[in-house]
Design a protein around this motif. Structure first.
Motif, mmCIF file in Angstrom:
data_model
loop_
_atom_site.group_PDB
_atom_site.id
_atom_site.type_symbol
_atom_site.label_atom_id
_atom_site.label_comp_id
_atom_site.label_asym_id
_atom_site.label_seq_id
_atom_site.Cartn_x
_atom_site.Cartn_y
_atom_site.Cartn_z
ATOM 1 N N ARG A 1 0.876 -1.141 -0.106
ATOM 2 C CA ARG A 1 0.038 -0.074 0.081
ATOM 3 C C ARG A 1 1.126 1.428 0.115
ATOM 4 O O ARG A 1 0.626 2.207 -0.848
ATOM 5 C CB ARG A 1 -1.064 0.035 1.200
ATOM 6 N N HIS B 1 -16.295 -13.082 0.508
ATOM 7 C CA HIS B 1 -16.245 -12.070 1.256
ATOM 8 C C HIS B 1 -17.202 -11.130 1.136
ATOM 9 O O HIS B 1 -17.400 -10.331 2.193
ATOM 10 C CB HIS B 1 -14.703 -11.127 1.010
ATOM 11 N N GLY C 1 -19.602 -8.117 -0.656
ATOM 12 C CA GLY C 1 -19.436 -6.821 -1.295
ATOM 13 C C GLY C 1 -18.023 -6.022 -0.921
ATOM 14 O O GLY C 1 -17.421 -5.438 -1.636
ATOM 15 N N ILE C 2 -17.723 -6.394 0.508
ATOM 16 C CA ILE C 2 -16.579 -5.722 1.141
ATOM 17 C C ILE C 2 -15.345 -6.335 0.429
ATOM 18 O O ILE C 2 -14.169 -5.545 0.667
ATOM 19 C CB ILE C 2 -16.480 -5.838 2.679
ATOM 20 N N MET D 1 -14.335 -6.075 -2.659
ATOM 21 C CA MET D 1 -13.988 -5.174 -3.646
ATOM 22 C C MET D 1 -13.648 -3.863 -3.243
ATOM 23 O O MET D 1 -13.153 -2.885 -3.648
ATOM 24 C CB MET D 1 -14.741 -5.287 -4.944
ATOM 25 N N THR D 2 -13.752 -3.630 -1.777
ATOM 26 C CA THR D 2 -13.350 -2.363 -1.250
ATOM 27 C C THR D 2 -11.893 -2.179 -1.084
ATOM 28 O O THR D 2 -11.387 -3.130 -0.987
ATOM 29 C CB THR D 2 -13.976 -2.171 0.058
ATOM 30 N N ASP D 3 -11.263 -0.969 -0.920
ATOM 31 C CA ASP D 3 -10.091 -1.063 -0.730
ATOM 32 C C ASP D 3 -9.516 -1.163 0.692
ATOM 33 O O ASP D 3 -8.049 -1.528 0.844
ATOM 34 C CB ASP D 3 -9.546 0.523 -1.114
ATOM 35 N N GLU D 4 -10.404 -1.254 1.578
ATOM 36 C CA GLU D 4 -10.079 -1.616 2.743
ATOM 37 C C GLU D 4 -9.606 -2.999 2.999
ATOM 38 O O GLU D 4 -8.740 -3.332 3.990
ATOM 39 C CB GLU D 4 -11.144 -1.303 3.604
ATOM 40 N N TYR D 5 -10.054 -3.995 2.335
ATOM 41 C CA TYR D 5 -9.810 -5.447 2.238
ATOM 42 C C TYR D 5 -8.639 -5.708 1.338
ATOM 43 O O TYR D 5 -8.916 -5.309 0.001
ATOM 44 C CB TYR D 5 -10.862 -6.281 2.210
ATOM 45 N N ASP D 6 -7.864 -6.371 1.456
ATOM 46 C CA ASP D 6 -6.614 -6.755 0.613
ATOM 47 C C ASP D 6 -6.955 -7.820 -0.596
ATOM 48 O O ASP D 6 -6.165 -7.545 -1.463
ATOM 49 C CB ASP D 6 -5.417 -7.438 1.823
ATOM 50 N N GLY E 1 -9.105 -7.798 -2.600
ATOM 51 C CA GLY E 1 -9.043 -7.257 -4.150
ATOM 52 C C GLY E 1 -7.927 -6.940 -4.926
ATOM 53 O O GLY E 1 -7.709 -7.133 -6.179
#
Length: 356
Positions: A29, A315, A317-318, A320-325, A327
């Motif tokens: 990151r 996982h 929908g979350i 694909m969020t940037d918060e979760y690795d 993706g």
């Protein structure tokens, strides 16, 4: 699983401890946020060199450890688990080309510098949107290379390019006659199109007419090693998530349908590991390396695509969020699946190798 000797066990454990403690995904990151076109931390790569990872396949006479392809694969797998950004795979591929096809003078000039991490090398083959080493237009006249290569990995940090031309492989230094154009791919790593316009080129004259094929086989196996590490991490992360996430007042891991899906992925992961480790052992033994490398990359393509997709879906929908690795692994997976041969290309190659 491959049977490792004591030294290989120690190497794998060292790589696992270092990546887990010193280079987790949070470090990627930071690299991404820096905006550096090289897309890796030079200090991190220097540390890898100090640990000897840049010279694992390079002979001792030229500054390496000559520890073999299986050993190199163990390190790269661990780097894949944490998405550690480095040119180690690209530079190892470039070193393999010089080992296979270089003269003694070329080896003495370049291998010690690659082994020490002083310089970075990379392979430049493709000229179109899809991998096809049979369609090469770059040419050399009077020691000058002209042509364009696309989607070159780690191009921004490379000092030395191993370039495929119509009549073989050539070594080209970054400098006059070499122009890079950024390629922004979904994994946000270093990729570029390179225009060679009269660049000085030094031919790799050993290794036979199939030198390019030999180098590409090694590129496929090393890429598959990184993909194996990624697949293993996504599987482990998803399993941990299912054991913690509560839905409908139940832990998700208690649902039989999800248990079956994870069991299927576990079996696929075991097949992938068998194929990839088989590819590494074939390179070390020199026994049908082309077939083993093709199978390793094809199976890596299949399984990583499946596991990365399932990891996102499980996982929710979350994922694909940037918060979760998770993706990040999907995005890197799509780039690596297309590198050095898609699944359809590799299936066709395997059939051709078998005489069909």
């Amino acid at each position: 699983m491959a049977v490792l000797n004591e030294e290989q066990d120690m190497l794998r454990d060292m790589a696992r401890e270092w990546t887990t403690n010193e280079n987790p995904v949070t470090e990627w990151r930071k690299v991404r946020a820096s905006g550096d076109p090289k897309a890796y931390d030079e200090g991190v790569y220097a540390t890898m060199a100090e640990m000897g990872w840049t010279g694992i396949i390079i002979p001792e006479d030229h500054g390496g450890s000559d520890f073999g392809w299986l050993s190199a694969g163990l390190v790269i797998e661990e780097l894949g688990k944490t998405l550690t950004a480095s040119p180690l795979v690209a530079s190892t591929i470039a070193a393999s080309a010089i080992i296979l096809g270089g003269s003694e003078e070329q080896k003495a000039k370049w291998l010690p510098r690659l082994a020490s991490g002083e310089i970075v090398g990379t392979l430049a083959v493709d000229e179109a949107a899809r991998h096809d080493p049979a369609q090469i237009g770059a040419s050399v006249a009077d020691g000058k290379l002209t042509g364009t290569k696309r989607f070159v990995h780690e191009a921004h940090g490379a000092n030395l390019f191993v370039v495929a031309a119509k009549d073989g492989l050539y070594l080209v230094e970054k400098g006059d006659g070499v122009t890079l154009t950024d390629r922004k791919l979904t994994d946000q790593r270093s990729h570029a199109d390179i225009a060679f316009d009269g660049a000085a080129a030094d031919r790799l004259g050993e290794g036979g007419d199939d030198l390019l094929d030999k180098v590409l086989d090694r590129a496929r196996v090393l890429t598959a090693c990184e993909m194996l590490g990624m697949a293993q991490h996504v599987f482990d992360t998803t399993l941990d998530y299912l054991k913690q996430r509560v839905q409908f007042n139940q832990v998700l891991a208690t649902f039989q349908a999800l248990q079956h899906r994870m069991a299927d992925l576990f079996a696929d992961l075991a097949l992938m590991r068998s194929a990839v480790e088989g590819g590494l052992q074939a390179l070390d033994a020199g026994f049908r390396p082309a077939q083993a490398a093709t199978m390793a990359k094809a199976e890596a393509n299949r399984v990583l695509k499946l596991i990365s997709n399932e990891g996102i879906q499980l996982h929710g929908g979350i994922g694909m969020t940037d918060e979760y690795d998770v993706g990040f692994y999907l995005k890197r997976a799509r780039v690596l699946e297309a590198s050095f041969g898609s699944t359809s290309f590799l299936k066709d190659r395997y059939a051709t190798l078998g005489g069909y």
